[in-house]
Scaffold this active site. Sequence first.
Site, PDB file in Angstrom:
ATOM      1  N   PHE A 141      25.350 116.409  39.562  1.00 26.54           N
ATOM      2  CA  PHE A 141      26.441 116.043  40.482  1.00 26.54           C
ATOM      3  C   PHE A 141      26.683 114.533  40.479  1.00 26.54           C
ATOM      4  CE2 PHE A 141      27.997 119.368  43.548  1.00 26.54           C
ATOM      5  CZ  PHE A 141      27.573 120.463  42.811  1.00 26.54           C
TER       6      PHE A 141
ATOM      7  N   CYS B 271      17.463 109.882  32.931  1.00 18.73           N
ATOM      8  CA  CYS B 271      17.622 111.201  33.569  1.00 18.73           C
ATOM      9  C   CYS B 271      18.944 111.899  33.334  1.00 18.73           C
ATOM     10  CB  CYS B 271      17.415 111.057  35.070  1.00 18.73           C
ATOM     11  SG  CYS B 271      15.692 110.917  35.518  1.00 18.73           S
TER      12      CYS B 271
END
Length: 463
Positions: free
Chosen positions: A230, A280
Site C-alpha cells: 500500500f 523492502c
Amino acid sequence: MSSPAAVRAICCIGAGYVGGPTMAVIADRCPHIQVTVVDLNAERIAAWNDPDLSQLPVYEPGLDAVVGRARGRNLHFSTQVEAAIAAADLVFISVNTPTKTRGLGAGQASDLKWVEASARTVARAARGHTIVVEKSTLPVRTAAVIQEILTAAQGEQAGSSFSVLSNPEFLAEGTAIEDLEQPDRVLIGGQDPAAVEALAEIYASWVPQERILRTNLWSSELSKLTANAFLAQRISSINGIAAFCEATGADVREVARAIGADSRIGPKFLQAGPGFGGSCFQKDILNLVYLCRHYGLEEVADYWEQVVALNRWQQQRIARLVITKLFGTVSGKRIGVLGFAFKADTNDTRESPAIRICQELLDEGAILQIVDPKVSERQITLDLGRPAGEGEGSWQQMSTVQQAAAGADALLLLTEWQQFAQIDWPAVAALMRRPAWLFDARAKADASAARAAGLQVWVVGEG
Ligand code: UDX
Ligand code: ADP
C-alpha cells in the site's frame, strides 16, 4: 504447550538494519533482559562492537546513544551463534530475504535460504523451550516451514520444544529509533497464547497495550507485505501524477496538498520523487505478485506488478530527461549527483533509484561527480559495478557540493539530504559550465535561488 513466564535472554540472528536497531531499543527499554545479537559476518559484529560509536555499521539518527547506553550492560554483539541461541528463551530471526536470482520464482519470490539456515541452527542449538520469532519480512506461510524444521529437531533432541511467532518490523530507515520507541503498532501473530503474551510483555515495557495487536500467524505475515504494498502504491500513484503535472502545467505538490487534506487519503507518503528504493518495497510487492499467481489470482498479481513497473519507469524517465535536456547527449559531460542513498538519513543504498539512474548516465558516457554524506566509495563501487575512475562513462566521489559542481553541466539531486536545501547557489553556479541545469528529483533544493543564480531548473512534478 508451556512457555517461560517471562523472557530473560534474547538472541537475535542477523545484525543488519533491522536486527541491530531493534535489539538495541529492546535492550535499552528492558534492562532486565540480556540481548545478544549474532551474525556470521565477523566484520559487521566487530563494527557493532567498535568503541567509537560513529563507526556502527548502520547509520541511524539516535542509534549511537541507544547502543552507548545498553552495550556491554545487557546488549551484546557476537559471532557465537549457537552459544547465544542455547542461552536464549526467545530467538528473533532477522536475516536477509532478498528476491531469488535463479531457479523457481527467480526475480520475484523471496530467497528463504538464510531463514531456513537460521531455523536449522536454532533447531540444533536450542535448549529447553524456545520461542522463535520471525522478524524478517517473509512470504505468507513461512512460519509453517520454520515450524516443520523445528518440529523435526524436536523429535531428535529430547527436551527441546518450540513456539513460532510472527512479529514483523515496520520501522523505516532514517527514523528507525523513533519508529521503534513510538510505534504506531506492534503486531504479533501466533497460535500459542503463552508465547504471544511472553513477547507482548517485552514490548509492554514501553508500548501502550492498545498498540500491541495480536492476530493469527498468516494475518501477521500478510499484513507486513500488504502495508509495504500500500505504501509503495501511493508513491507510484503520486509519481505517475507528477509526470502528468509536468505535461499539463499543474504542480504535484499543490495536488498532493489538496488531496492529502481529505482525511480519507491523508497527507503522508505523497512526495513525488525518483521512485522508491530500499530493501523492502520492491521485494515485498514482487513476492506478493508471485504468491497471487501461485494461488491463481492473475488479475490481482497484474495489479500489484504495475506498481513496480511504474517505479522503474520513473527512474528511467528521469535519466532520459537529463539526457534530453542536455541536448540529447551526456557523453563526456560532467554531472554532479547529489545523494546516493535511497532516502535521507541513512547510509543504505539497497535498490536506491540513484543506482539505476547513474548506471544509465554512465552508459551514455557521462562523468559523474557523486556526493553523499553517508555512503562510502566502496558501496558505490559495488552498486555501480565499476570502480571510481576518469574519463567518459566514469564516476568519482566528492566530499562537497562545490566539488560535485566543478565544471559540471548539471546537478542532479536524487536524495533529500537536508544540506541540499541549503546550497549557496551563487557560489555553486559560478563553478559550473553554462548553460547549466539543476534537475531536482526530490523538490528539495531552493529552486528560485538556483534560477536567480542563472541555472535552468527542472523540478519533479512541476509543470
Ligand atoms: C519501508 C516502510 O516504510 C517500513 O514500514 C518497512 O518496515 C520497510 O520499508 P523504508 O524502505 O526504510 O521503510 O523507508 P520509507 O520511508 O518507507 O521509504 C521508501 C522509499 O520510498 C524511499 O526511497 C523514499 O525516498 C520513497 N518515498 C517515500 C517517496 O518517494 N515518497 C514518499 O512520499 C515517501
Ligand atoms: P535487514 O535489512 O533485513 O536487517 P541485512 O542484510 O542488513 O538485512 O541484515 C541481515 C544480516 O543477517 C546480515 O548481516 C547477514 O550476515 C545475517 N545473516 C544471514 N544469515 C545468517 C545466519 N544463518 N546466521 C547468522 N547471521 C546471518
